[in-house]
Design a protein around this motif. Structure first.
Motif, mmCIF file in Angstrom:
data_model
loop_
_atom_site.group_PDB
_atom_site.id
_atom_site.type_symbol
_atom_site.label_atom_id
_atom_site.label_comp_id
_atom_site.label_asym_id
_atom_site.label_seq_id
_atom_site.Cartn_x
_atom_site.Cartn_y
_atom_site.Cartn_z
ATOM 1 N N VAL A 4 14.860 -7.137 3.610
ATOM 2 C CA VAL A 4 14.362 -6.900 4.963
ATOM 3 C C VAL A 4 13.912 -5.455 5.121
ATOM 4 C CG1 VAL A 4 14.987 -6.859 7.398
ATOM 5 C CG2 VAL A 4 15.809 -8.716 5.932
ATOM 6 N N LEU A 5 14.716 -4.523 4.594
ATOM 7 C CA LEU A 5 14.398 -3.106 4.745
ATOM 8 C C LEU A 5 13.156 -2.708 3.958
ATOM 9 C CD1 LEU A 5 17.964 -1.513 4.538
ATOM 10 C CD2 LEU A 5 16.554 -1.837 6.577
ATOM 11 N N LEU A 6 12.961 -3.326 2.823
ATOM 12 C CA LEU A 6 11.837 -2.956 1.970
ATOM 13 C C LEU A 6 10.850 -4.114 1.876
ATOM 14 C CD1 LEU A 6 13.668 -1.089 -0.942
ATOM 15 C CD2 LEU A 6 12.475 -0.093 1.006
ATOM 16 N N ASP A 7 9.932 -4.150 2.822
ATOM 17 C CA ASP A 7 8.878 -5.145 2.734
ATOM 18 C C ASP A 7 7.835 -4.666 1.728
ATOM 19 O OD1 ASP A 7 7.558 -3.101 4.025
ATOM 20 O OD2 ASP A 7 7.394 -4.145 5.939
ATOM 21 N N ALA A 8 6.759 -5.411 1.583
ATOM 22 C CA ALA A 8 5.765 -5.095 0.554
ATOM 23 C C ALA A 8 5.190 -3.693 0.718
ATOM 24 C CB ALA A 8 4.646 -6.138 0.579
ATOM 25 N N ASN A 9 4.794 -3.344 1.937
ATOM 26 C CA ASN A 9 4.213 -2.019 2.174
ATOM 27 C C ASN A 9 5.217 -0.906 1.917
ATOM 28 O OD1 ASN A 9 1.700 -3.053 2.898
ATOM 29 N ND2 ASN A 9 2.275 -3.272 5.056
ATOM 30 N N SER A 10 6.465 -1.146 2.310
ATOM 31 C CA SER A 10 7.511 -0.138 2.094
ATOM 32 C C SER A 10 7.771 0.069 0.612
ATOM 33 C CB SER A 10 8.804 -0.562 2.797
ATOM 34 O OG SER A 10 8.616 -0.660 4.192
ATOM 35 N N ARG A 11 7.749 -1.015 -0.141
ATOM 36 C CA ARG A 11 7.973 -0.906 -1.586
ATOM 37 C C ARG A 11 6.864 -0.096 -2.247
ATOM 38 N NH1 ARG A 11 9.660 -6.489 -0.929
ATOM 39 N NH2 ARG A 11 7.610 -7.266 -1.590
ATOM 40 N N ILE A 12 5.646 -0.360 -1.841
ATOM 41 C CA ILE A 12 4.513 0.359 -2.429
ATOM 42 C C ILE A 12 4.563 1.837 -2.062
ATOM 43 C CG2 ILE A 12 1.997 0.573 -2.401
ATOM 44 C CD1 ILE A 12 1.903 -2.490 -1.971
ATOM 45 N N ARG A 13 4.885 2.132 -0.801
ATOM 46 C CA ARG A 13 4.989 3.537 -0.378
ATOM 47 C C ARG A 13 6.121 4.245 -1.111
ATOM 48 N NH1 ARG A 13 3.654 1.498 4.915
ATOM 49 N NH2 ARG A 13 5.880 1.283 5.379
ATOM 50 N N LEU A 14 7.257 3.564 -1.239
ATOM 51 C CA LEU A 14 8.396 4.159 -1.944
ATOM 52 C C LEU A 14 8.040 4.456 -3.394
ATOM 53 C CD1 LEU A 14 11.378 4.963 -2.103
ATOM 54 C CD2 LEU A 14 11.917 2.559 -2.610
ATOM 55 N N LEU A 15 7.354 3.524 -4.020
ATOM 56 C CA LEU A 15 6.961 3.718 -5.415
ATOM 57 C C LEU A 15 5.993 4.891 -5.548
ATOM 58 C CD1 LEU A 15 7.512 2.451 -8.161
ATOM 59 C CD2 LEU A 15 5.496 1.013 -7.839
ATOM 60 N N ALA A 16 5.078 5.014 -4.592
ATOM 61 C CA ALA A 16 4.130 6.130 -4.618
ATOM 62 C C ALA A 16 4.861 7.462 -4.478
ATOM 63 C CB ALA A 16 3.102 5.967 -3.500
ATOM 64 N N TYR A 66 -1.256 -6.182 -7.825
ATOM 65 C CA TYR A 66 -2.392 -5.307 -8.104
ATOM 66 C C TYR A 66 -2.052 -3.849 -7.786
ATOM 67 C CZ TYR A 66 -5.105 -9.642 -8.331
ATOM 68 O OH TYR A 66 -5.579 -10.882 -8.666
ATOM 69 N N ALA A 67 -1.312 -3.645 -6.700
ATOM 70 C CA ALA A 67 -0.930 -2.279 -6.321
ATOM 71 C C ALA A 67 -0.060 -1.644 -7.398
ATOM 72 C CB ALA A 67 -0.182 -2.298 -4.987
ATOM 73 N N TYR A 68 0.836 -2.427 -7.986
ATOM 74 C CA TYR A 68 1.721 -1.890 -9.018
ATOM 75 C C TYR A 68 0.955 -1.550 -10.294
ATOM 76 C CZ TYR A 68 5.405 -3.595 -5.946
ATOM 77 O OH TYR A 68 6.219 -3.811 -4.865
ATOM 78 N N ILE A 69 -0.006 -2.392 -10.643
ATOM 79 C CA ILE A 69 -0.786 -2.112 -11.848
ATOM 80 C C ILE A 69 -1.684 -0.898 -11.643
ATOM 81 C CG2 ILE A 69 -2.631 -3.008 -13.324
ATOM 82 C CD1 ILE A 69 0.213 -4.015 -13.915
ATOM 83 N N VAL A 70 -2.239 -0.756 -10.447
ATOM 84 C CA VAL A 70 -3.025 0.448 -10.143
ATOM 85 C C VAL A 70 -2.133 1.683 -10.254
ATOM 86 C CG1 VAL A 70 -4.237 1.694 -8.316
ATOM 87 C CG2 VAL A 70 -4.722 -0.726 -8.704
ATOM 88 N N PHE A 71 -0.910 1.575 -9.762
ATOM 89 C CA PHE A 71 0.063 2.669 -9.873
ATOM 90 C C PHE A 71 0.290 3.033 -11.340
ATOM 91 C CE2 PHE A 71 4.418 3.979 -10.714
ATOM 92 C CZ PHE A 71 4.625 5.014 -9.814
ATOM 93 N N VAL A 72 0.537 2.022 -12.163
ATOM 94 C CA VAL A 72 0.785 2.257 -13.590
ATOM 95 C C VAL A 72 -0.422 2.917 -14.247
ATOM 96 C CG1 VAL A 72 1.173 1.140 -15.825
ATOM 97 C CG2 VAL A 72 2.470 0.400 -13.819
ATOM 98 N N ILE A 73 -1.614 2.426 -13.932
ATOM 99 C CA ILE A 73 -2.831 2.981 -14.527
ATOM 100 C C ILE A 73 -3.025 4.438 -14.118
ATOM 101 C CG2 ILE A 73 -5.355 2.864 -14.470
ATOM 102 C CD1 ILE A 73 -5.093 -0.186 -14.376
#
Length: 260
Positions: A4-16, A66-73
């Motif tokens: 609940v705390l980490l939805d998709a957008n939150s996960r992507i922002r946290l990873l960034a 796709y967001a995660y793969i862009v991050f990795v690249i």
């Protein structure tokens, strides 16, 4: 609760955020130590594990991958470019020799000035460096970094596509994340040689061949022919890789179809 705390957008922002902080700490740490080791490998593993961990524990959807793969690249490319620029010169003896040949061709305008007969008949890697140097206005040494960038993009993307094909989008993300800290990919990325470009072309050739087996169509045959011919003029061992790889791809396609 975590879901609940980490939805998709939150996960992507946290990873960034983790990626940016890790990269900054990596640069500072390696500068203080005057060495890439162990700071750079440590943070490469941290970033690789972070992506894989999120992909494993969360029910990520197809679009989110796709967001995660862009991050990795992005971070694969940034880290490896940093690694190539950290030493006083190019890593290894071979890249320096390639840079010299690129400079000779630029100055003479003729591939006959290449000092190695082997690469007079397979000059595509050197000519690619010449084109990059002339178009981008870079030195011969920096022009070789096009191979670093290409492999840093193609390796995680191809791993993602193959992993997704054999498993799931989540499996593809994990496969792509592994390449971020993969030893072989890193080695060939920061040590740009003809085989680096050959690997990139072979991966693209392999994926195109798989698509041809799956969908058919003359357009794939044309692309396969272009990549196959290009590989011959990159390195003389490339045709051997092509035939061995084609057998592996055929086996892969048969297994994948059986799994489906």
């Amino acid at each position: 609760m975590i879901e609940v705390l980490l939805d998709a957008n939150s996960r992507i922002r946290l990873l960034a955020i983790v990626g940016i902080i890790s990269f900054a700490l990596m640069v500072v740490g390696s500068s203080i130590q005057s060495s890439l080791y162990p700071t750079v490998p440590f943070f490469m593993i941290i970033l690789s594990f972070s992506v894989a961990f999120i992909a494993i524990i969360y029910n990520i959807d197809h679009t989110e991958t796709y967001a995660y793969i862009v991050f990795v690249i992005l971070f694969s490319t940034a880290i490896r470019l940093y690694m190539t620029q950290f030493p006083a010169s190019l890593v290894g003896l071979d890249p320096d020799q390639y840079a010299i040949q690129i400079k000779r061709v630029i100055e003479s305008g003729n591939i006959s000035t290449i000092q190695f007969e082997f690469y007079q008949t397979a000059p595509l890697f050197i000519l690619s460096g010449v084109i990059v140097a002339l178009v981008a206005g870079l030195s011969a040494e920096l022009s070789l970094l096009y191979a670093t960038i290409l492999l840093s993009i193609v390796a995680p993307l191809a791993s993602y596509l193959f992993g997704r094909r054999l498993s799931s989008p989540r499996g593809g993300v994990v496969a792509g994340a592994i390449t971020l800290s993969g030893t072989t990919v890193t080695r060939f990325s920061i040590w740009p040689i003809a085989q680096t470009l050959a690997v990139v072309v072979w991966v693209l050739l392999g994926w195109t061949t798989i698509r041809y087996f799956e969908k058919g169509g003359n357009k794939y045959l044309v692309i396969i022919a272009v990549f196959a011919v290009a590989s011959i003029f990159i390195h003389k061992l490339s045709p051997l890789i092509f035939f061995v790889g084609s057998g592996a791809i055929l086996a892969y396609t048969m297994v994948a179809n059986y799994v489906d």
